[in-house]
Design an enzyme around this catalytic site. Structure first.
Site, PDB file in Angstrom:
ATOM      1  N   TYR A 152       0.826  -1.217   0.000  1.00  0.00           N
ATOM      2  CA  TYR A 152       0.000   0.000   0.000  1.00  0.00           C
ATOM      3  C   TYR A 152       0.856   1.261   0.000  1.00  0.00           C
ATOM      4  O   TYR A 152       0.583   2.216  -0.730  1.00  0.00           O
ATOM      5  CB  TYR A 152      -0.909  -0.051   1.225  1.00  0.00           C
ATOM      6  CG  TYR A 152      -1.909   1.066   1.376  1.00  0.00           C
ATOM      7  CD1 TYR A 152      -3.108   1.054   0.665  1.00  0.00           C
ATOM      8  CD2 TYR A 152      -1.672   2.120   2.259  1.00  0.00           C
ATOM      9  CE1 TYR A 152      -4.049   2.067   0.831  1.00  0.00           C
ATOM     10  CE2 TYR A 152      -2.605   3.141   2.433  1.00  0.00           C
ATOM     11  CZ  TYR A 152      -3.791   3.106   1.718  1.00  0.00           C
ATOM     12  OH  TYR A 152      -4.712   4.118   1.886  1.00  0.00           O
ATOM     13  N   LYS A 156       0.863   4.102  -2.817  1.00  0.00           N
ATOM     14  CA  LYS A 156       0.487   5.486  -2.510  1.00  0.00           C
ATOM     15  C   LYS A 156       1.627   6.461  -2.794  1.00  0.00           C
ATOM     16  O   LYS A 156       1.392   7.632  -3.114  1.00  0.00           O
ATOM     17  CB  LYS A 156       0.007   5.590  -1.059  1.00  0.00           C
ATOM     18  CG  LYS A 156      -1.336   4.903  -0.811  1.00  0.00           C
ATOM     19  CD  LYS A 156      -2.394   5.337  -1.812  1.00  0.00           C
ATOM     20  CE  LYS A 156      -3.813   5.098  -1.353  1.00  0.00           C
ATOM     21  NZ  LYS A 156      -4.813   5.402  -2.405  1.00  0.00           N
TER      22      LYS A 156
HETATM   23  P1  NAP Z   1     -13.318   2.371   1.756  1.00  0.00           P
HETATM   24  O1  NAP Z   1     -14.302   2.871   2.744  1.00  0.00           O
HETATM   25  O2  NAP Z   1     -12.777   0.991   1.890  1.00  0.00           O
HETATM   26  O3  NAP Z   1     -13.937   2.585   0.289  1.00  0.00           O
HETATM   27  C1  NAP Z   1     -13.227   2.210  -0.848  1.00  0.00           C
HETATM   28  C2  NAP Z   1     -14.196   2.006  -1.985  1.00  0.00           C
HETATM   29  O4  NAP Z   1     -13.438   1.620  -3.159  1.00  0.00           O
HETATM   30  C3  NAP Z   1     -15.204   0.889  -1.706  1.00  0.00           C
HETATM   31  O5  NAP Z   1     -16.514   1.313  -2.032  1.00  0.00           O
HETATM   32  C4  NAP Z   1     -14.728  -0.227  -2.613  1.00  0.00           C
HETATM   33  O6  NAP Z   1     -15.743  -1.073  -3.113  1.00  0.00           O
HETATM   34  C5  NAP Z   1     -14.146   0.557  -3.780  1.00  0.00           C
HETATM   35  N1  NAP Z   1     -13.276  -0.280  -4.602  1.00  0.00           N
HETATM   36  C6  NAP Z   1     -12.360  -1.182  -4.192  1.00  0.00           C
HETATM   37  N2  NAP Z   1     -11.783  -1.791  -5.232  1.00  0.00           N
HETATM   38  C7  NAP Z   1     -12.356  -1.272  -6.347  1.00  0.00           C
HETATM   39  C8  NAP Z   1     -12.188  -1.507  -7.737  1.00  0.00           C
HETATM   40  N3  NAP Z   1     -11.317  -2.417  -8.199  1.00  0.00           N
HETATM   41  N4  NAP Z   1     -12.940  -0.792  -8.612  1.00  0.00           N
HETATM   42  C9  NAP Z   1     -13.840   0.107  -8.164  1.00  0.00           C
HETATM   43  N5  NAP Z   1     -14.033   0.382  -6.863  1.00  0.00           N
HETATM   44  C10 NAP Z   1     -13.309  -0.311  -5.955  1.00  0.00           C
HETATM   45  O7  NAP Z   1     -12.023   3.321   1.705  1.00  0.00           O
HETATM   46  P2  NAP Z   1     -11.791   4.841   2.169  1.00  0.00           P
HETATM   47  O8  NAP Z   1     -11.238   4.798   3.527  1.00  0.00           O
HETATM   48  O9  NAP Z   1     -12.976   5.672   1.862  1.00  0.00           O
HETATM   49  O10 NAP Z   1     -10.568   5.217   1.206  1.00  0.00           O
HETATM   50  C11 NAP Z   1     -10.745   5.889  -0.026  1.00  0.00           C
HETATM   51  C12 NAP Z   1      -9.370   6.201  -0.604  1.00  0.00           C
HETATM   52  O11 NAP Z   1      -8.621   6.982   0.332  1.00  0.00           O
HETATM   53  C13 NAP Z   1      -8.526   4.961  -0.888  1.00  0.00           C
HETATM   54  O12 NAP Z   1      -7.751   5.153  -2.049  1.00  0.00           O
HETATM   55  C14 NAP Z   1      -7.639   4.881   0.331  1.00  0.00           C
HETATM   56  O13 NAP Z   1      -6.462   4.169   0.063  1.00  0.00           O
HETATM   57  C15 NAP Z   1      -7.401   6.359   0.615  1.00  0.00           C
HETATM   58  N6  NAP Z   1      -7.012   6.639   1.996  1.00  0.00           N
HETATM   59  C16 NAP Z   1      -7.831   6.327   3.049  1.00  0.00           C
HETATM   60  C17 NAP Z   1      -7.405   6.633   4.337  1.00  0.00           C
HETATM   61  C18 NAP Z   1      -8.241   6.328   5.547  1.00  0.00           C
HETATM   62  O14 NAP Z   1      -7.761   6.551   6.670  1.00  0.00           O
HETATM   63  N7  NAP Z   1      -9.452   5.833   5.424  1.00  0.00           N
HETATM   64  C19 NAP Z   1      -6.175   7.239   4.547  1.00  0.00           C
HETATM   65  C20 NAP Z   1      -5.385   7.530   3.455  1.00  0.00           C
HETATM   66  C21 NAP Z   1      -5.816   7.245   2.179  1.00  0.00           C
HETATM   67  P3  NAP Z   1     -16.238  -2.367  -2.261  1.00  0.00           P
HETATM   68  O15 NAP Z   1     -16.974  -1.814  -1.101  1.00  0.00           O
HETATM   69  O16 NAP Z   1     -17.104  -3.129  -3.209  1.00  0.00           O
HETATM   70  O17 NAP Z   1     -14.978  -3.108  -1.881  1.00  0.00           O
END
Ligand code: NAP
Length: 251
Positions: A152, A156
């Protein structure tokens, strides 16, 4: 008020993507809500429509070239040229390096990096035609290294290099590209991390907040607000930047 544009947000069924889709719609854009399963986008789409906005649910696996091509074409046909793209879809497959499998590595690279590449390639065709575009890629504070996240953190960090190159190549077409790197945000993704570590989510949040200068964890809306600025008309002179949205300095 900016003219109505068409925006695509990937991974917009929940978490940061859902908040971003809603925020971009509130800012006057028609929003394509993309996620793995079209049905799972219904909540985000109805929230946007209930607030008077326009939204379209599209099912797509961003790591599959044929699906991406079909999804972006559908958005172009049904909503208009997508000139705002937020590459947000993401997954985690955390493990210490000695336990991380090749499948864990590939899955993360494919969704984050290949997914962002495929989505951007498809959308830039519209943006360069329109001589206008805004691309925002989701990086992470983990780009600087995080135990259990070799895959990851590499992806990133890769998003940051990808973003800077897009800014250099596409600037002449009126297209900006920036990365937003969140710290801890309260979503299903961080809930999954807490579960892996065997810590109740509430405790994990409390501990994480105590390490953050503003003494709280982030909410999806915090990230959506920064993304919305970078997607706005007035952010046209900001390009190739990585903005940490983490409640304190990271870089
Ligand atoms: P999340 O709640 O897990 O949501 C991610 C979404 O992406 C889910 O709806 C998932 O679908 C969808 N997804 C996964 N694989 C996919 C694919 N191949 N094609 C299309 N959609 C797909 O994550 P989040 O926390 O909101 O994170 C959003 C972004 O921010 C990510 O890139 C993550 O790495 C980044 N981020 C998050 C954090 C944090 O603390 N949360 C921190 C830094 C960066 P399913 O539900 O069907 O799996």
């Amino acid at each position: 008020m900016s003219p109505q544009r068409v925006a695509i947000v990937t991974g917009a069924a929940r978490g940061i993507g859902a908040a971003t889709a809603q925020r971009l719609a509130k800012d006057g854009n028609a929003v394509a809500v993309l996620d793995l399963d079209e049905g799972s986008c219904a909540g985000t789409v109805s929230a946007i429509e209930a607030a008077g906005g326009t939204a379209l649910a599209v099912g797509v696996d961003v790591s599959k070239a044929d699906q991406v091509e079909a999804a972006v074409t559908r958005v172009g046909d049904e909503l208009g040229a997508p000139v705002i793209l937020v590459n947000n879809a993401g997954i985690i497959r955390d493990n210490l390096i000695f336990k991380m499998t090749e499948a864990d590595w590939d899955a993360v690279m494919n969704v984050h990096l290949k997914g962002a590449f495929l989505m951007t390639k498809a959308c830039q065709a519209y943006m360069t035609q329109e001589k206008y575009g805004r691309i925002v890629n989701l990086s992470s504070s983990s780009a600087q290294g995080n135990r259990g996240q070799a895959n990851y953190s590499a992806a990133k960090a890769g998003m940051q290099g990808f973003t800077k190159t897009l800014a250099i190549e596409l600037g002449r077409f009126g297209v900006t590209a920036n990365a937003v790197a969140p710290g801890f945000v309260q979503t299903d993704m961080t809930a999954a991390t807490a579960q892996r570590l065997g810590v109740p989510f509430e405790e994990f949040i409390k501990h994480s907040a105590s390490q953050i200068p503003v003494q709280r964890v982030g909410q999806p809306e915090d990230i959506a607000a920064t993304i919305a600025f970078l997607c706005s008309e007035e952010a046209g002179f900001v390009s190739g930047q990585v903005i940490y949205v983490a409640g304190g300095p990271l870089d």
